[in-house]
Scaffold this motif. Sequence first.
Motif, PDB file in Angstrom:
ATOM      1  N   THR A  77      41.254 -21.962 -29.030  1.00  0.00           N
ATOM      2  CA  THR A  77      40.481 -22.030 -27.797  1.00  0.00           C
ATOM      3  C   THR A  77      41.402 -22.248 -26.598  1.00  0.00           C
ATOM      4  O   THR A  77      42.244 -23.150 -26.606  1.00  0.00           O
ATOM      5  CB  THR A  77      39.459 -23.185 -27.858  1.00  0.00           C
ATOM      6  N   ARG A  78      41.260 -21.402 -25.588  1.00  0.00           N
ATOM      7  CA  ARG A  78      42.025 -21.553 -24.348  1.00  0.00           C
ATOM      8  C   ARG A  78      41.030 -21.700 -23.199  1.00  0.00           C
ATOM      9  O   ARG A  78      40.314 -20.765 -22.847  1.00  0.00           O
ATOM     10  CB  ARG A  78      42.932 -20.343 -24.116  1.00  0.00           C
ATOM     11  N   ALA A  79      40.997 -22.886 -22.644  1.00  0.00           N
ATOM     12  CA  ALA A  79      40.070 -23.163 -21.551  1.00  0.00           C
ATOM     13  C   ALA A  79      40.538 -24.432 -20.856  1.00  0.00           C
ATOM     14  O   ALA A  79      41.558 -25.015 -21.226  1.00  0.00           O
ATOM     15  CB  ALA A  79      38.648 -23.316 -22.096  1.00  0.00           C
ATOM     16  N   ASN A  80      39.784 -24.855 -19.883  1.00  0.00           N
ATOM     17  CA  ASN A  80      40.129 -26.035 -19.110  1.00  0.00           C
ATOM     18  C   ASN A  80      39.944 -27.300 -19.934  1.00  0.00           C
ATOM     19  O   ASN A  80      38.832 -27.683 -20.252  1.00  0.00           O
ATOM     20  CB  ASN A  80      39.243 -26.086 -17.863  1.00  0.00           C
ATOM     21  N   VAL A  97      36.329 -29.564 -23.608  1.00  0.00           N
ATOM     22  CA  VAL A  97      36.661 -28.196 -23.173  1.00  0.00           C
ATOM     23  C   VAL A  97      35.365 -27.555 -22.703  1.00  0.00           C
ATOM     24  O   VAL A  97      34.707 -26.821 -23.440  1.00  0.00           O
ATOM     25  CB  VAL A  97      37.307 -27.397 -24.315  1.00  0.00           C
ATOM     26  N   LEU A  98      34.990 -27.833 -21.459  1.00  0.00           N
ATOM     27  CA  LEU A  98      33.664 -27.446 -20.987  1.00  0.00           C
ATOM     28  C   LEU A  98      33.450 -25.951 -20.914  1.00  0.00           C
ATOM     29  O   LEU A  98      32.319 -25.468 -21.033  1.00  0.00           O
ATOM     30  CB  LEU A  98      33.391 -28.059 -19.612  1.00  0.00           C
ATOM     31  N   ARG A 107      30.824 -20.398 -22.527  1.00  0.00           N
ATOM     32  CA  ARG A 107      30.832 -21.624 -21.735  1.00  0.00           C
ATOM     33  C   ARG A 107      29.859 -22.663 -22.270  1.00  0.00           C
ATOM     34  O   ARG A 107      29.395 -23.551 -21.528  1.00  0.00           O
ATOM     35  CB  ARG A 107      30.530 -21.348 -20.258  1.00  0.00           C
ATOM     36  N   ALA A 108      29.552 -22.582 -23.556  1.00  0.00           N
ATOM     37  CA  ALA A 108      28.723 -23.626 -24.162  1.00  0.00           C
ATOM     38  C   ALA A 108      29.468 -24.946 -24.175  1.00  0.00           C
ATOM     39  O   ALA A 108      28.886 -26.015 -23.979  1.00  0.00           O
ATOM     40  CB  ALA A 108      28.315 -23.234 -25.578  1.00  0.00           C
ATOM     41  N   GLY A 109      30.784 -24.870 -24.406  1.00  0.00           N
ATOM     42  CA  GLY A 109      31.616 -26.057 -24.384  1.00  0.00           C
ATOM     43  C   GLY A 109      31.767 -26.715 -25.743  1.00  0.00           C
ATOM     44  O   GLY A 109      30.941 -26.553 -26.647  1.00  0.00           O
ATOM     45  N   SER A 110      32.849 -27.459 -25.892  1.00  0.00           N
ATOM     46  CA  SER A 110      33.133 -28.160 -27.143  1.00  0.00           C
ATOM     47  C   SER A 110      34.031 -29.346 -26.848  1.00  0.00           C
ATOM     48  O   SER A 110      34.492 -29.543 -25.719  1.00  0.00           O
ATOM     49  CB  SER A 110      33.800 -27.213 -28.151  1.00  0.00           C
TER      50      SER A 110
END
Length: 297
Positions: A77-80, A97-98, A107-110
């Motif tokens: 996962t690559r995200a903010n 990781v929103l 963009r469900a997030g985890s």
Amino acid sequence: GNTGKHLAVGAETDEVWSQQQKLSVTDGDGGGIFGNSVSLSNDGTTALIGDFGSAFIFTKSEGRWDQQQKLTPADGTRANFGSVTIANDGTTVLIGVLSGANSNGDRAGSAFVFTRNDQSWSQRQKLIATDGDSGDNFGRSVSLSADGTTAVIGADADENSNGDRAGATYVFSRSDGSWSQQQKLTADGGESNSFFGRSVSVSDDGTTSLIGAPFASANGSSAGAGYVFTLPQSRPESNPESAQFEITLTETSEAVPVGEQLRVTTQITNTGRQQTEATIQPTTTAGTATGTYHDTQ
């Protein structure tokens, strides 16, 4: 690689704060958000710093801070990684990781749990909401109890009975090394676009949580609000290891003499514990007896 990411560390000396060191990484992911979210262990020797697609562990030794490890999700996962927290003892971290996509949608997030074994960190579990949906921003905010067994995770864009982007918060707990969702929290009387869960905090003992909703209606405008949630406790504060309770004996496999101790196992659900061992002295083979329970965990 990224060579321009820095974060300053300060310390208090004789009641005056002074900068001790500027922390930087040379193996960042180029997202330009190193330091977007930070957290310290209780003793101030382990630091967790969020970045884009990763988070960094720094440790202090002999007055100097050095990068110990770069944490990245096992699933790529690559995200903010904009929300991070570390347990008081510095051995468990939770990273939100929103904007991450997963089985709940885009963009469900985890959130990712990492734990330390000796000096090495490894991912233990990926947490997602059981009822998650696209755009929920699960992982917008995260908080851990002192012992790292209770996690509160905000999903400030969750759509629920309060409306679109009303927001929600999820409570997870760890038992036997595995994390599971315990409850979904929403604001009583909440409304659309409140963004409940934008910020979260849980007490050291994991029984009180404070949830921020920056656009909730208050005093006739969208001035924002904070919501306090508590978990009932059956233990008296004066004696946290034991408490009096009543148990009903409806049937026994053989006669129990009056006054003889009978050992039973029961569930005390409102303490959040998985199992409680109890010893009672029944006065009859059926009826109600008073005894004391002792936590076995």
